[in-house]
Design a protein around this motif. Structure first.
Motif, mmCIF file in Angstrom:
data_model
loop_
_atom_site.group_PDB
_atom_site.id
_atom_site.type_symbol
_atom_site.label_atom_id
_atom_site.label_comp_id
_atom_site.label_asym_id
_atom_site.label_seq_id
_atom_site.Cartn_x
_atom_site.Cartn_y
_atom_site.Cartn_z
ATOM 1 N N VAL A 11 0.860 -1.178 0.000
ATOM 2 C CA VAL A 11 0.000 0.000 0.000
ATOM 3 C C VAL A 11 0.897 1.229 0.000
ATOM 4 O O VAL A 11 1.787 1.353 0.843
ATOM 5 C CB VAL A 11 -0.917 0.017 1.243
ATOM 6 N N VAL A 12 0.670 2.112 -0.941
ATOM 7 C CA VAL A 12 1.436 3.349 -1.020
ATOM 8 C C VAL A 12 0.567 4.459 -0.452
ATOM 9 O O VAL A 12 -0.546 4.696 -0.936
ATOM 10 C CB VAL A 12 1.834 3.667 -2.486
ATOM 11 N N LEU A 13 1.054 5.102 0.583
ATOM 12 C CA LEU A 13 0.302 6.161 1.240
ATOM 13 C C LEU A 13 0.776 7.525 0.760
ATOM 14 O O LEU A 13 1.933 7.691 0.380
ATOM 15 C CB LEU A 13 0.470 6.060 2.756
ATOM 16 N N GLN A 14 -0.139 8.470 0.815
ATOM 17 C CA GLN A 14 0.235 9.840 0.488
ATOM 18 C C GLN A 14 1.269 10.327 1.489
ATOM 19 O O GLN A 14 1.294 9.885 2.635
ATOM 20 C CB GLN A 14 -0.988 10.753 0.526
ATOM 21 N N GLU A 15 2.098 11.254 1.055
ATOM 22 C CA GLU A 15 3.172 11.757 1.909
ATOM 23 C C GLU A 15 2.636 12.408 3.186
ATOM 24 O O GLU A 15 3.203 12.272 4.257
ATOM 25 C CB GLU A 15 4.023 12.757 1.122
ATOM 26 N N ASP A 16 1.512 13.089 3.086
ATOM 27 C CA ASP A 16 0.972 13.816 4.241
ATOM 28 C C ASP A 16 -0.170 13.059 4.925
ATOM 29 O O ASP A 16 -1.011 13.653 5.584
ATOM 30 C CB ASP A 16 0.502 15.198 3.812
ATOM 31 N N THR A 17 -0.197 11.729 4.812
ATOM 32 C CA THR A 17 -1.281 10.927 5.369
ATOM 33 C C THR A 17 -1.302 10.974 6.898
ATOM 34 O O THR A 17 -0.259 11.152 7.533
ATOM 35 C CB THR A 17 -1.192 9.463 4.897
ATOM 36 N N LEU A 19 -2.615 8.364 8.349
ATOM 37 C CA LEU A 19 -2.613 6.938 8.647
ATOM 38 C C LEU A 19 -1.250 6.503 9.168
ATOM 39 O O LEU A 19 -0.217 7.027 8.762
ATOM 40 C CB LEU A 19 -2.947 6.122 7.399
ATOM 41 N N ASN A 20 -1.280 5.548 10.081
ATOM 42 C CA ASN A 20 -0.050 4.904 10.525
ATOM 43 C C ASN A 20 -0.347 3.410 10.634
ATOM 44 O O ASN A 20 -1.479 2.981 10.391
ATOM 45 C CB ASN A 20 0.461 5.493 11.852
ATOM 46 N N GLN A 21 0.636 2.622 10.986
ATOM 47 C CA GLN A 21 0.453 1.174 11.010
ATOM 48 C C GLN A 21 -0.623 0.755 11.998
ATOM 49 O O GLN A 21 -1.414 -0.145 11.723
ATOM 50 C CB GLN A 21 1.776 0.468 11.339
ATOM 51 N N ILE A 24 -4.047 1.373 10.423
ATOM 52 C CA ILE A 24 -4.264 0.388 9.360
ATOM 53 C C ILE A 24 -4.579 -0.977 9.964
ATOM 54 O O ILE A 24 -5.506 -1.662 9.521
ATOM 55 C CB ILE A 24 -3.042 0.317 8.424
#
Length: 86
Positions: A11-17, A19-21, A24
């Motif tokens: 999964v590729v996240l946006q740089e400014d997401t 979300l963290n592990q 998720i």
């Protein structure tokens, strides 16, 4: 419901997401415990119960904000259900 290595995807996240592990992992657990379709049923039921009681002035409510939040949750669960079926 364990995922096998061949079912895993990067999964590729946006740089400014935001979300963290941990987030998720918790989302993954939630979606394993209840299907998005069943979660939508629960959300719709709770929302209509909220409207029923808010309408009777039992709660001080901001119906617009609450409606927007429930819409976003239901929309997310609908999209998640569609993605899981793929």
């Amino acid at each position: 419901m364990e995922t096998t290595p061949e079912k895993r995807v990067a999964v590729v996240l946006q740089e400014d997401t935001i979300l963290n592990q941990k987030i998720i992992d918790e989302l993954d657990i939630l979606l394993k415990l209840i299907s998005p379709q069943d979660m939508n049923k629960v959300l719709i039921y709770v929302f209509f119960m909220y409207i029923y009681y808010a309408e009777n002035d039992v709660y001080c409510s901001d119906l617009k904000t609450t409606s927007e939040i429930f819409y976003l949750l239901i929309d997310f669960m609908t999209m998640a259900g569609e993605q899981i079926k793929k």
